[in-house]
Design a protein around this motif. Structure first.
Motif, PDB file in Angstrom:
ATOM      1  N   GLU A 237       0.815  -1.216   0.000  1.00  0.00           N
ATOM      2  CA  GLU A 237       0.000   0.000   0.000  1.00  0.00           C
ATOM      3  C   GLU A 237       0.852   1.272   0.000  1.00  0.00           C
ATOM      4  O   GLU A 237       0.536   2.217  -0.733  1.00  0.00           O
ATOM      5  CB  GLU A 237      -0.979  -0.006   1.172  1.00  0.00           C
ATOM      6  N   PRO A 238       1.946   1.357   0.808  1.00  0.00           N
ATOM      7  CA  PRO A 238       2.790   2.552   0.711  1.00  0.00           C
ATOM      8  C   PRO A 238       3.351   2.773  -0.689  1.00  0.00           C
ATOM      9  O   PRO A 238       3.450   3.917  -1.149  1.00  0.00           O
ATOM     10  CB  PRO A 238       3.908   2.271   1.725  1.00  0.00           C
ATOM     11  N   ILE A 239       3.712   1.694  -1.382  1.00  0.00           N
ATOM     12  CA  ILE A 239       4.195   1.840  -2.758  1.00  0.00           C
ATOM     13  C   ILE A 239       3.048   2.213  -3.679  1.00  0.00           C
ATOM     14  O   ILE A 239       3.154   3.127  -4.508  1.00  0.00           O
ATOM     15  CB  ILE A 239       4.880   0.543  -3.229  1.00  0.00           C
ATOM     16  N   ARG A 240       1.931   1.510  -3.549  1.00  0.00           N
ATOM     17  CA  ARG A 240       0.779   1.765  -4.424  1.00  0.00           C
ATOM     18  C   ARG A 240       0.325   3.213  -4.342  1.00  0.00           C
ATOM     19  O   ARG A 240      -0.089   3.810  -5.355  1.00  0.00           O
ATOM     20  CB  ARG A 240      -0.361   0.829  -4.031  1.00  0.00           C
ATOM     21  N   SER A 241       0.405   3.804  -3.151  1.00  0.00           N
ATOM     22  CA  SER A 241      -0.067   5.178  -2.963  1.00  0.00           C
ATOM     23  C   SER A 241       0.761   6.189  -3.748  1.00  0.00           C
ATOM     24  O   SER A 241       0.328   7.332  -3.936  1.00  0.00           O
ATOM     25  CB  SER A 241      -0.061   5.547  -1.479  1.00  0.00           C
ATOM     26  N   ARG A 242       1.934   5.781  -4.207  1.00  0.00           N
ATOM     27  CA  ARG A 242       2.823   6.694  -4.922  1.00  0.00           C
ATOM     28  C   ARG A 242       2.756   6.497  -6.443  1.00  0.00           C
ATOM     29  O   ARG A 242       3.409   7.232  -7.189  1.00  0.00           O
ATOM     30  CB  ARG A 242       4.260   6.514  -4.438  1.00  0.00           C
ATOM     31  N   LEU A 243       2.000   5.517  -6.894  1.00  0.00           N
ATOM     32  CA  LEU A 243       1.987   5.171  -8.312  1.00  0.00           C
ATOM     33  C   LEU A 243       0.976   5.988  -9.101  1.00  0.00           C
ATOM     34  O   LEU A 243      -0.107   6.311  -8.608  1.00  0.00           O
ATOM     35  CB  LEU A 243       1.674   3.681  -8.485  1.00  0.00           C
ATOM     36  N   GLY A 244       1.341   6.265 -10.366  1.00  0.00           N
ATOM     37  CA  GLY A 244       0.411   6.873 -11.288  1.00  0.00           C
ATOM     38  C   GLY A 244      -0.487   5.814 -11.906  1.00  0.00           C
ATOM     39  O   GLY A 244      -0.296   4.607 -11.698  1.00  0.00           O
ATOM     40  N   PRO A 245      -1.464   6.232 -12.709  1.00  0.00           N
ATOM     41  CA  PRO A 245      -2.449   5.285 -13.252  1.00  0.00           C
ATOM     42  C   PRO A 245      -1.868   4.272 -14.226  1.00  0.00           C
ATOM     43  O   PRO A 245      -2.471   3.207 -14.431  1.00  0.00           O
ATOM     44  CB  PRO A 245      -3.469   6.198 -13.934  1.00  0.00           C
ATOM     45  N   ASN A 246      -0.734   4.580 -14.820  1.00  0.00           N
ATOM     46  CA  ASN A 246      -0.158   3.675 -15.823  1.00  0.00           C
ATOM     47  C   ASN A 246       1.110   2.976 -15.345  1.00  0.00           C
ATOM     48  O   ASN A 246       1.842   2.391 -16.142  1.00  0.00           O
ATOM     49  CB  ASN A 246       0.130   4.441 -17.123  1.00  0.00           C
ATOM     50  N   ALA A 247       1.375   3.040 -14.053  1.00  0.00           N
ATOM     51  CA  ALA A 247       2.578   2.404 -13.507  1.00  0.00           C
ATOM     52  C   ALA A 247       2.425   0.889 -13.489  1.00  0.00           C
ATOM     53  O   ALA A 247       1.318   0.350 -13.482  1.00  0.00           O
ATOM     54  CB  ALA A 247       2.849   2.919 -12.101  1.00  0.00           C
ATOM     55  N   ARG A 248       3.566   0.224 -13.463  1.00  0.00           N
ATOM     56  CA  ARG A 248       3.590  -1.227 -13.295  1.00  0.00           C
ATOM     57  C   ARG A 248       4.349  -1.546 -12.017  1.00  0.00           C
ATOM     58  O   ARG A 248       5.457  -1.051 -11.803  1.00  0.00           O
ATOM     59  CB  ARG A 248       4.269  -1.899 -14.492  1.00  0.00           C
TER      60      ARG A 248
ATOM     61  N   TRP B 285      -4.900  -6.949  -6.781  1.00  0.00           N
ATOM     62  CA  TRP B 285      -4.465  -5.941  -7.740  1.00  0.00           C
ATOM     63  C   TRP B 285      -2.954  -5.986  -7.980  1.00  0.00           C
ATOM     64  O   TRP B 285      -2.453  -5.413  -8.948  1.00  0.00           O
ATOM     65  CB  TRP B 285      -4.834  -4.537  -7.230  1.00  0.00           C
ATOM     66  N   LEU B 286      -2.230  -6.676  -7.109  1.00  0.00           N
ATOM     67  CA  LEU B 286      -0.771  -6.689  -7.172  1.00  0.00           C
ATOM     68  C   LEU B 286      -0.272  -7.770  -8.126  1.00  0.00           C
ATOM     69  O   LEU B 286      -0.740  -8.908  -8.097  1.00  0.00           O
ATOM     70  CB  LEU B 286      -0.211  -6.938  -5.770  1.00  0.00           C
ATOM     71  N   GLU B 287       0.690  -7.424  -8.972  1.00  0.00           N
ATOM     72  CA  GLU B 287       1.317  -8.394  -9.877  1.00  0.00           C
ATOM     73  C   GLU B 287       2.416  -9.124  -9.103  1.00  0.00           C
ATOM     74  O   GLU B 287       3.428  -8.533  -8.742  1.00  0.00           O
ATOM     75  CB  GLU B 287       1.902  -7.685 -11.096  1.00  0.00           C
ATOM     76  N   VAL B 288       2.202 -10.403  -8.849  1.00  0.00           N
ATOM     77  CA  VAL B 288       3.104 -11.181  -8.009  1.00  0.00           C
ATOM     78  C   VAL B 288       3.766 -12.289  -8.830  1.00  0.00           C
ATOM     79  O   VAL B 288       3.100 -12.988  -9.583  1.00  0.00           O
ATOM     80  CB  VAL B 288       2.349 -11.816  -6.822  1.00  0.00           C
ATOM     81  N   VAL B 289       5.074 -12.439  -8.646  1.00  0.00           N
ATOM     82  CA  VAL B 289       5.825 -13.523  -9.266  1.00  0.00           C
ATOM     83  C   VAL B 289       6.513 -14.317  -8.167  1.00  0.00           C
ATOM     84  O   VAL B 289       7.198 -13.730  -7.318  1.00  0.00           O
ATOM     85  CB  VAL B 289       6.880 -12.991 -10.258  1.00  0.00           C
ATOM     86  N   GLN B 290       6.319 -15.620  -8.161  1.00  0.00           N
ATOM     87  CA  GLN B 290       7.063 -16.462  -7.228  1.00  0.00           C
ATOM     88  C   GLN B 290       8.411 -16.786  -7.838  1.00  0.00           C
ATOM     89  O   GLN B 290       8.496 -17.325  -8.947  1.00  0.00           O
ATOM     90  CB  GLN B 290       6.320 -17.758  -6.912  1.00  0.00           C
ATOM     91  N   GLY B 291       9.473 -16.457  -7.126  1.00  0.00           N
ATOM     92  CA  GLY B 291      10.796 -16.716  -7.658  1.00  0.00           C
ATOM     93  C   GLY B 291      11.883 -16.337  -6.674  1.00  0.00           C
ATOM     94  O   GLY B 291      11.648 -15.628  -5.685  1.00  0.00           O
TER      95      GLY B 291
END
Length: 210
Positions: free
Chosen positions: A58-69, A89-95
């Motif tokens: 959430e702290p990271i998400r709050s800083r993102l623009g609408p087109n961020a990845r 909503w979060l793009e998660v990769v296991q690795g």
């Protein structure tokens, strides 16, 4: 009863201490400091290394623009499942971060604007630490940044070695004051402007290409 993030992390930390290093989650203040390297309103790419149960999401998400990845990398399967269930909503990769180059390639990510990490860098084997840091520095944009957390439990000589590694890869490395209210007390390294090549420091503190 604790929040779901705390419950799942506490359970996994005791079974996977070699990966998670501490049973405590990063506190809110340090989360904000770590997320602060993400430019506010950015539409760029942010990669989080060692997402855990998602306290930084959430702290990271709050800083993102609408087109961020925003891509979160996590090695533990139970924590990955937790992230996907609680933060769809979060793009998660296991690795494994040791495979960071491949993870980024498979995700179609060539350049990254900010890396945010809560990984236990000070306890990483030297070869792994060097390998991953090289990938990070090469993948960051020229004005890109990285943040990482260091707990007071880290051995001083390992922290000094890590600082030397960061100085080789970044034009600016800022060490914040210890946040004593964080369990355990910790500080952050904020690293900006990756150098075009890894450099070494001579006895006078002057950088030279390696």
């Amino acid at each position: 009863m604790g929040r779901p993030d705390h419950v799942v992390f506490l359970r996994r930390s005791f079974s996977k201490m070699d990966q998670l290093a501490t049973p405590f989650l990063t506190g809110p203040r340090l989360c904000r400091v770590l997320a602060g390297v993400v430019p506010r309103g950015t539409d760029g790419v942010v990669v989080e290394l060692g997402a855990g149960p998602g306290v930084l999401a959430e702290p990271i998400r709050s800083r993102l623009g609408p087109n961020a990845r925003y891509l979160a990398v996590e090695i533990d399967s139970e924590l990955v499942a937790h992230l996907r269930a609680h933060k769809p909503w979060l793009e998660v990769v296991q690795g494994d971060v040791a495979d960071l180059e491949r993870i980024l390639d498979e995700a179609g990510i060539d350049r990254v604007d900010a890396f945010v990490s809560t990984l236990p860098w000070a306890v990483f084997p030297h070869a792994l630490r060097d390998k991953v840091m090289d990938v990070i520095a090469r993948r960051l944009t020229p004005n890109g940044a990285m943040s990482m957390i260091i707990t007071w439990m880290a051995l001083p000589n390992r922290v000094r070695e890590l600082r030397t590694l960061l100085d080789r890869h970044f034009d600016e490395v800022v060490e914040t004051a210890t946040e004593w209210r964080n369990p355990p007390p910790a500080r952050t390294f904020l690293c900006r402007r990756p150098l075009p090549r890894a450099t070494s420091l001579d006895e006078h503190g002057t950088r030279s290409a390696s």
